[in-house]
Design a protein around this motif. Structure first.
Motif, PDB file in Angstrom:
ATOM      1  N   PRO A   1       0.826  -1.220   0.000  1.00  0.00           N
ATOM      2  CA  PRO A   1       0.000   0.000   0.000  1.00  0.00           C
ATOM      3  C   PRO A   1       0.850   1.257   0.000  1.00  0.00           C
ATOM      4  O   PRO A   1       1.892   1.334   0.650  1.00  0.00           O
ATOM      5  CB  PRO A   1      -0.819  -0.138   1.297  1.00  0.00           C
ATOM      6  CG  PRO A   1      -0.860  -1.615   1.557  1.00  0.00           C
ATOM      7  CD  PRO A   1       0.469  -2.135   1.097  1.00  0.00           C
ATOM      8  N   GLY A   2       0.384   2.236  -0.769  1.00  0.00           N
ATOM      9  CA  GLY A   2       1.074   3.517  -0.826  1.00  0.00           C
ATOM     10  C   GLY A   2       2.107   3.623  -1.926  1.00  0.00           C
ATOM     11  O   GLY A   2       2.623   4.720  -2.188  1.00  0.00           O
ATOM     12  N   THR A   3       2.420   2.518  -2.587  1.00  0.00           N
ATOM     13  CA  THR A   3       3.372   2.556  -3.695  1.00  0.00           C
ATOM     14  C   THR A   3       2.632   2.995  -4.955  1.00  0.00           C
ATOM     15  O   THR A   3       1.609   2.394  -5.309  1.00  0.00           O
ATOM     16  CB  THR A   3       4.012   1.172  -3.917  1.00  0.00           C
ATOM     17  OG1 THR A   3       4.571   0.721  -2.683  1.00  0.00           O
ATOM     18  CG2 THR A   3       5.103   1.249  -4.982  1.00  0.00           C
ATOM     19  N   PRO A   4       3.115   4.016  -5.670  1.00  0.00           N
ATOM     20  CA  PRO A   4       2.363   4.543  -6.812  1.00  0.00           C
ATOM     21  C   PRO A   4       2.380   3.645  -8.043  1.00  0.00           C
ATOM     22  O   PRO A   4       1.633   3.879  -8.983  1.00  0.00           O
ATOM     23  CB  PRO A   4       3.072   5.868  -7.112  1.00  0.00           C
ATOM     24  CG  PRO A   4       4.461   5.686  -6.602  1.00  0.00           C
ATOM     25  CD  PRO A   4       4.324   4.812  -5.385  1.00  0.00           C
ATOM     26  N   PHE A   5       3.230   2.637  -8.038  1.00  0.00           N
ATOM     27  CA  PHE A   5       3.312   1.740  -9.189  1.00  0.00           C
ATOM     28  C   PHE A   5       3.187   0.291  -8.715  1.00  0.00           C
ATOM     29  O   PHE A   5       3.370  -0.027  -7.533  1.00  0.00           O
ATOM     30  CB  PHE A   5       4.637   1.926  -9.941  1.00  0.00           C
ATOM     31  CG  PHE A   5       5.853   1.602  -9.118  1.00  0.00           C
ATOM     32  CD1 PHE A   5       6.358   0.298  -9.058  1.00  0.00           C
ATOM     33  CD2 PHE A   5       6.503   2.589  -8.386  1.00  0.00           C
ATOM     34  CE1 PHE A   5       7.473   0.002  -8.285  1.00  0.00           C
ATOM     35  CE2 PHE A   5       7.621   2.294  -7.612  1.00  0.00           C
ATOM     36  CZ  PHE A   5       8.104   0.994  -7.560  1.00  0.00           C
TER      37      PHE A   5
ATOM     38  N   LEU B   1      13.434   4.989  -9.091  1.00  0.00           N
ATOM     39  CA  LEU B   1      13.168   5.831 -10.259  1.00  0.00           C
ATOM     40  C   LEU B   1      11.678   6.014 -10.509  1.00  0.00           C
ATOM     41  O   LEU B   1      11.236   7.082 -10.952  1.00  0.00           O
ATOM     42  CB  LEU B   1      13.825   5.204 -11.497  1.00  0.00           C
ATOM     43  CG  LEU B   1      13.627   5.903 -12.833  1.00  0.00           C
ATOM     44  CD1 LEU B   1      14.368   7.240 -12.842  1.00  0.00           C
ATOM     45  CD2 LEU B   1      14.115   5.019 -13.983  1.00  0.00           C
ATOM     46  N   PHE B   2      10.889   4.997 -10.204  1.00  0.00           N
ATOM     47  CA  PHE B   2       9.484   5.014 -10.598  1.00  0.00           C
ATOM     48  C   PHE B   2       8.562   5.669  -9.569  1.00  0.00           C
ATOM     49  O   PHE B   2       7.354   5.749  -9.803  1.00  0.00           O
ATOM     50  CB  PHE B   2       9.025   3.588 -10.893  1.00  0.00           C
ATOM     51  CG  PHE B   2       9.796   2.936 -12.008  1.00  0.00           C
ATOM     52  CD1 PHE B   2       9.965   3.583 -13.224  1.00  0.00           C
ATOM     53  CD2 PHE B   2      10.382   1.687 -11.824  1.00  0.00           C
ATOM     54  CE1 PHE B   2      10.689   2.989 -14.255  1.00  0.00           C
ATOM     55  CE2 PHE B   2      11.103   1.089 -12.848  1.00  0.00           C
ATOM     56  CZ  PHE B   2      11.260   1.746 -14.063  1.00  0.00           C
ATOM     57  N   PHE B   3       9.118   6.153  -8.473  1.00  0.00           N
ATOM     58  CA  PHE B   3       8.271   6.848  -7.492  1.00  0.00           C
ATOM     59  C   PHE B   3       7.878   8.241  -7.969  1.00  0.00           C
ATOM     60  O   PHE B   3       6.858   8.779  -7.537  1.00  0.00           O
ATOM     61  CB  PHE B   3       8.971   6.912  -6.136  1.00  0.00           C
ATOM     62  CG  PHE B   3       8.848   5.653  -5.338  1.00  0.00           C
ATOM     63  CD1 PHE B   3       7.806   5.469  -4.443  1.00  0.00           C
ATOM     64  CD2 PHE B   3       9.764   4.628  -5.502  1.00  0.00           C
ATOM     65  CE1 PHE B   3       7.679   4.299  -3.721  1.00  0.00           C
ATOM     66  CE2 PHE B   3       9.655   3.451  -4.769  1.00  0.00           C
ATOM     67  CZ  PHE B   3       8.615   3.279  -3.885  1.00  0.00           C
ATOM     68  N   ASP B   4       8.669   8.831  -8.852  1.00  0.00           N
ATOM     69  CA  ASP B   4       8.326  10.156  -9.372  1.00  0.00           C
ATOM     70  C   ASP B   4       8.717  10.281 -10.846  1.00  0.00           C
ATOM     71  O   ASP B   4       9.219  11.300 -11.281  1.00  0.00           O
ATOM     72  CB  ASP B   4       8.976  11.267  -8.537  1.00  0.00           C
ATOM     73  CG  ASP B   4      10.492  11.102  -8.434  1.00  0.00           C
ATOM     74  OD1 ASP B   4      11.042  10.151  -9.015  1.00  0.00           O
ATOM     75  OD2 ASP B   4      11.127  11.958  -7.785  1.00  0.00           O
ATOM     76  N   PHE B   5       8.476   9.229 -11.585  1.00  0.00           N
ATOM     77  CA  PHE B   5       8.782   9.223 -13.022  1.00  0.00           C
ATOM     78  C   PHE B   5       7.770  10.102 -13.736  1.00  0.00           C
ATOM     79  O   PHE B   5       6.562   9.979 -13.523  1.00  0.00           O
ATOM     80  CB  PHE B   5       8.728   7.792 -13.551  1.00  0.00           C
ATOM     81  CG  PHE B   5       9.474   7.581 -14.836  1.00  0.00           C
ATOM     82  CD1 PHE B   5      10.856   7.585 -14.855  1.00  0.00           C
ATOM     83  CD2 PHE B   5       8.789   7.367 -16.014  1.00  0.00           C
ATOM     84  CE1 PHE B   5      11.554   7.374 -16.039  1.00  0.00           C
ATOM     85  CE2 PHE B   5       9.474   7.144 -17.198  1.00  0.00           C
ATOM     86  CZ  PHE B   5      10.865   7.153 -17.215  1.00  0.00           C
TER      87      PHE B   5
ATOM     88  N   ASP C   1       5.279   9.443 -19.908  1.00  0.00           N
ATOM     89  CA  ASP C   1       4.161   8.527 -20.129  1.00  0.00           C
ATOM     90  C   ASP C   1       4.641   7.083 -20.245  1.00  0.00           C
ATOM     91  O   ASP C   1       3.997   6.156 -19.746  1.00  0.00           O
ATOM     92  CB  ASP C   1       3.411   8.906 -21.411  1.00  0.00           C
ATOM     93  CG  ASP C   1       2.780  10.274 -21.326  1.00  0.00           C
ATOM     94  OD1 ASP C   1       2.050  10.528 -20.345  1.00  0.00           O
ATOM     95  OD2 ASP C   1       3.013  11.098 -22.231  1.00  0.00           O
ATOM     96  N   ILE C   2       5.764   6.906 -20.936  1.00  0.00           N
ATOM     97  CA  ILE C   2       6.349   5.590 -21.141  1.00  0.00           C
ATOM     98  C   ILE C   2       7.839   5.672 -20.836  1.00  0.00           C
ATOM     99  O   ILE C   2       8.523   6.613 -21.261  1.00  0.00           O
ATOM    100  CB  ILE C   2       6.144   5.104 -22.589  1.00  0.00           C
ATOM    101  CG1 ILE C   2       4.651   4.918 -22.878  1.00  0.00           C
ATOM    102  CG2 ILE C   2       6.908   3.792 -22.854  1.00  0.00           C
ATOM    103  CD1 ILE C   2       4.340   4.578 -24.317  1.00  0.00           C
ATOM    104  N   GLY C   3       8.339   4.710 -20.091  1.00  0.00           N
ATOM    105  CA  GLY C   3       9.763   4.619 -19.819  1.00  0.00           C
ATOM    106  C   GLY C   3      10.330   3.371 -20.465  1.00  0.00           C
ATOM    107  O   GLY C   3       9.823   2.275 -20.233  1.00  0.00           O
ATOM    108  N   VAL C   4      11.368   3.546 -21.293  1.00  0.00           N
ATOM    109  CA  VAL C   4      11.957   2.411 -22.001  1.00  0.00           C
ATOM    110  C   VAL C   4      13.416   2.731 -22.303  1.00  0.00           C
ATOM    111  O   VAL C   4      13.774   3.892 -22.497  1.00  0.00           O
ATOM    112  CB  VAL C   4      11.181   2.101 -23.313  1.00  0.00           C
ATOM    113  CG1 VAL C   4      11.227   3.272 -24.281  1.00  0.00           C
ATOM    114  CG2 VAL C   4      11.688   0.817 -23.969  1.00  0.00           C
TER     115      VAL C   4
ATOM    116  N   LEU D   1      14.984   5.021 -19.875  1.00  0.00           N
ATOM    117  CA  LEU D   1      15.396   4.310 -18.670  1.00  0.00           C
ATOM    118  C   LEU D   1      16.910   4.160 -18.680  1.00  0.00           C
ATOM    119  O   LEU D   1      17.505   3.914 -19.730  1.00  0.00           O
ATOM    120  CB  LEU D   1      14.746   2.922 -18.604  1.00  0.00           C
ATOM    121  CG  LEU D   1      13.228   2.864 -18.484  1.00  0.00           C
ATOM    122  CD1 LEU D   1      12.779   1.416 -18.316  1.00  0.00           C
ATOM    123  CD2 LEU D   1      12.737   3.719 -17.324  1.00  0.00           C
ATOM    124  N   PRO D   2      17.548   4.273 -17.532  1.00  0.00           N
ATOM    125  CA  PRO D   2      19.000   4.055 -17.481  1.00  0.00           C
ATOM    126  C   PRO D   2      19.337   2.592 -17.710  1.00  0.00           C
ATOM    127  O   PRO D   2      18.515   1.697 -17.472  1.00  0.00           O
ATOM    128  CB  PRO D   2      19.365   4.502 -16.063  1.00  0.00           C
ATOM    129  CG  PRO D   2      18.115   4.355 -15.277  1.00  0.00           C
ATOM    130  CD  PRO D   2      16.984   4.641 -16.214  1.00  0.00           C
TER     131      PRO D   2
END
Length: 226
Positions: free
Chosen positions: A14-18, A95-99, A102-105, A169-170
């Protein structure tokens, strides 16, 4: 962790945006279990789903966009981070908490010598209507494919959607285990190298047929002229 009779496994935080999502067939069940273990060790939420094999490796890769559209619809309000079954997560996916894209690749440099421009083993998808449309176009781009893989149709769809913000994405998030020196956040083990591919099988059969025809021709010439 919740496991359903339909082969679905959900372990939320819970609380994780992704939410990390991945699918697997019987041939990748062991790798999927290793991925789950790494996600639990790093406190990362995940959803995995088992699919029956579609007969050969290339066809199984094309399950990916269908599965991702299901995830986007099933988990509204959660962005989706896709992970191939044959990878492990080495550290939290900060990285994905505040990405913001629209698309990360990961887009591979031309000099990298890889088979495709985009590496889709790790993906970020913002859960918005425009991304839903993109994933549907990714599915549509696979219509009629036999030897193509998910990366082929992904490239077709992404080139069509200039409206979307694509975030790079790195390399550490798509680190191939035996390439480069980057410290991995997500490490991919390329289990596909050990799988039988239809394209490779057809190529071997074609080469065998050509070889047999050449030998037959040489035998005929030897009979005719010697």
């Amino acid at each position: 962790m919740k496991t359903s009779a339909q082969g679905e496994i959900l372990n939320d935080v819970p609380g994780t945006p992704f939410l990390t999502c991945g699918f697997f067939t019987d041939g990748y069940a062991a790798e999927a279990a290793q991925l789950r273990s790494s996600l639990e060790q790093t406190g990362t939420p995940y959803f995995q789903k088992h699919y029956p094999s579609r007969g050969y490796w290339e066809a199984n890769t094309r399950i990916k966009p269908e599965f991702l559209l299901e995830c986007l619809r099933r988990f509204p309000g959660r962005d989706i981070v896709y992970l191939d079954a044959d990878c492990v997560v080495r550290s939290p996916l900060k990285l994905f908490f505040d990405f913001t894209a629209d698309i990360g690749v990961f887009s591979a440099p031309a000099a990298a010598g890889l088979s495709h421009r985009y590496l889709t083993g790790t993906l970020y998808l913002r859960n918005t209507p425009s991304v839903h449309t993109f994933v549907q176009d990714w599915i549509d781009a696979q219509d009629g494919m036999v030897l193509g893989v998910d990366q082929d149709s992904f490239t077709t769809a992404i080139d069509k959607h200039t409206d979307l913000k694509i975030g790079p994405l790195p390399e550490s998030y798509v680190k191939i285990f035996d390439r480069g020196t980057e410290t991995p956040v997500v490490e991919h083990f390329q289990a596909s190298r050990q799988r039988v591919k239809l394209q490779r099988t057809m190529k071997k059969a074609r080469n065998a047929t050509i070889g047999a025809a050449v030998l037959a021709g040489l035998a005929w010439l030897a009979y005719r002229w010697l």
